[in-house]
Write an enzyme that holds these catalytic residues in place. Structure first.
Site, PDB file in Angstrom:
ATOM      1  N   GLU A 312       0.846  -1.203   0.000  1.00  0.00           N
ATOM      2  CA  GLU A 312       0.000   0.000   0.000  1.00  0.00           C
ATOM      3  C   GLU A 312       0.875   1.244   0.000  1.00  0.00           C
ATOM      4  O   GLU A 312       1.559   1.536   0.975  1.00  0.00           O
ATOM      5  CB  GLU A 312      -0.921  -0.031   1.227  1.00  0.00           C
ATOM      6  CG  GLU A 312      -1.905  -1.192   1.211  1.00  0.00           C
ATOM      7  CD  GLU A 312      -2.624  -1.376   2.541  1.00  0.00           C
ATOM      8  OE1 GLU A 312      -3.357  -0.469   2.958  1.00  0.00           O
ATOM      9  OE2 GLU A 312      -2.447  -2.444   3.166  1.00  0.00           O
ATOM     10  N   GLU A 320       6.311  -0.376   6.199  1.00  0.00           N
ATOM     11  CA  GLU A 320       4.846  -0.264   6.235  1.00  0.00           C
ATOM     12  C   GLU A 320       4.207  -0.400   4.854  1.00  0.00           C
ATOM     13  O   GLU A 320       3.054  -0.814   4.738  1.00  0.00           O
ATOM     14  CB  GLU A 320       4.427   1.077   6.853  1.00  0.00           C
ATOM     15  CG  GLU A 320       4.660   1.164   8.351  1.00  0.00           C
ATOM     16  CD  GLU A 320       3.637   0.362   9.152  1.00  0.00           C
ATOM     17  OE1 GLU A 320       2.481   0.305   8.742  1.00  0.00           O
ATOM     18  OE2 GLU A 320       4.032  -0.199  10.187  1.00  0.00           O
TER      19      GLU A 320
END
Ligand SMILES: *[C@@H]1O[C@H](CO)[C@@H](O)[C@H](O)[C@H]1NC(C)=O
Length: 340
Positions: A312, A320
């Protein structure tokens, strides 16, 4: 909203460990995936649902009631764990009519075509400013679901930051800050026969203390027991973390509350030779074959959701952004055997 800042549990334990009673039985039916959507280049939900079906994935967790995702999941045969935006918690807890509207908007229209496993009020907000809203939100959502004649357990999702101690697992206990919120929540879950959802990340424990938290312990590859806790031996950190949370539940008045792992994963890039495709592949594939029970709950399949389907690009730069099993173009980052 999926958290933008990592609040995941860093078990700063000088640890290590997992268990035994783990037979081999792959529990493919107990593995689902998180459908995170913090990317501006992700496929449309209908394509994502087709991808999940092609991999025989039967359960998905949504961080919030995304209407397009819910529509695409209708009649797919894929069960859904449905979360609320953290931003809605205060109003869900203080305004029963708002909770009723939330249910009539996000659950009722899909209830004939989707099996909702749980509705979860909030993600990783305990301890913290929003924590006080969690139990009232759970109660209002539960009442609204019951009023709509829906039998869906209501719970919340916590990080392992709720634990004040986690090593050895038998010493697991909620911290004072978290405990003031967790004790009444746990009693509610116990009375309502609902599980607690916990995000479990051996990756962060290893990454923060690689010398003391061995990589093989984190990756399920240790061949000898790494932690001995009384008569119990742990060969992997995953089970050790879950059992620490079970110990905390027992001390908080929830001896029969079950744990569902709402998130677990390993980044494939962004942190040197720890976050590699090879380690991520090892972690995820071993996790899937090690879900047949922890030492404290032997023989009880651990329902677990991999974080996450996609890399993402709107999450913080670094690891992350690299927890995905797939790139946004739907090419797999590495192979995962969901039906081994
Ligand atoms: C998909 O994206 C990845 C990562 O950007 C890239 O390496 C790969 O070549 C792409 N695959 C296709 C078929 O475009």
């Amino acid at each position: 909203m999926e958290r933008l800042i990592s609040m995941r549990g860093l078990l700063l334990v000088s640890v290590v460990g997992f268990a035994i009673l783990n037979t081999w039985a792959a529990e493919a039916q107990s593995v689902g995936v998180n459908y995170g959507m913090l990317g501006d280049n992700l496929p449309t939900p209908d394509k994502v649902v087709a991808l999940l079906k092609s991999k025989n994935i039967k359960m998905v967790r949504l961080f919030d009631p995304n209407p397009d995702a819910l529509k695409a999941l209708q009649s797919s045969g894929i069960d859904v764990v449905l979360g609320t935006f953290n931003e809605d918690l205060q109003r869900l807890g203080s305004d029963a009519a708002f909770a009723a509207t939330w249910v009539s908007t996000n659950v009722v229209p899909h209830a004939n075509a989707i099996h909702f496993r749980y509705v979860t009020a909030g993600n990783e907000v305990i301890p913290g400013d929003l924590a006080v809203n969690v139990l009232p939100a759970m109660k209002n959502l539960d009442a609204a679901l019951k009023a709509a004649n829906l039998e869906i357990p209501v719970s919340t999702v916590v990080a392992t930051q709720v634990l004040g101690a986690s090593f050895p697992p038998s010493q697991g206990v909620f911290s004072d800050d978290a405990g003031v919120h967790m004790v009444p929540i746990v009693k509610y879950l116990e009375a309502n026969k609902a599980p607690l959802l916990v995000n479990v990340y051996p990756y962060f424990a290893h990454a923060s203390d690689p010398k003391n938290v061995r990589l093989d312990y984190a990756l399920f590859t240790a061949v000898d027991p790494v932690v001995t806790d009384g008569t119990v031996r742990y060969f992997n950190l995953y089970d050790s973390i879950i059992d620490a949370a079970y110990s905390a539940l027992e001390k908080a008045g929830g001896p029969s509350v079950e744990i569902v792992v709402a998130e677990s994963g390993w980044p494939s890039s962004g942190n040197g030779d720890i976050a590699t495709i090879a380690n991520a592949q090892t972690y995820i594939n071993n996790m899937i074959t090690h879900l047949s029970g922890t030492p404290k709950r032997p023989g009880k399949a651990i329902e677990s959701y991999i974080f996450s389907i996609f890399n993402e690009n709107q999450k913080p730069v670094g690891t992350e952004q690299n927890f995905g099993l797939y790139y946004p173009n739907m090419t797999q980052v590495y192979n995962v055997n969901f039906s081994s």
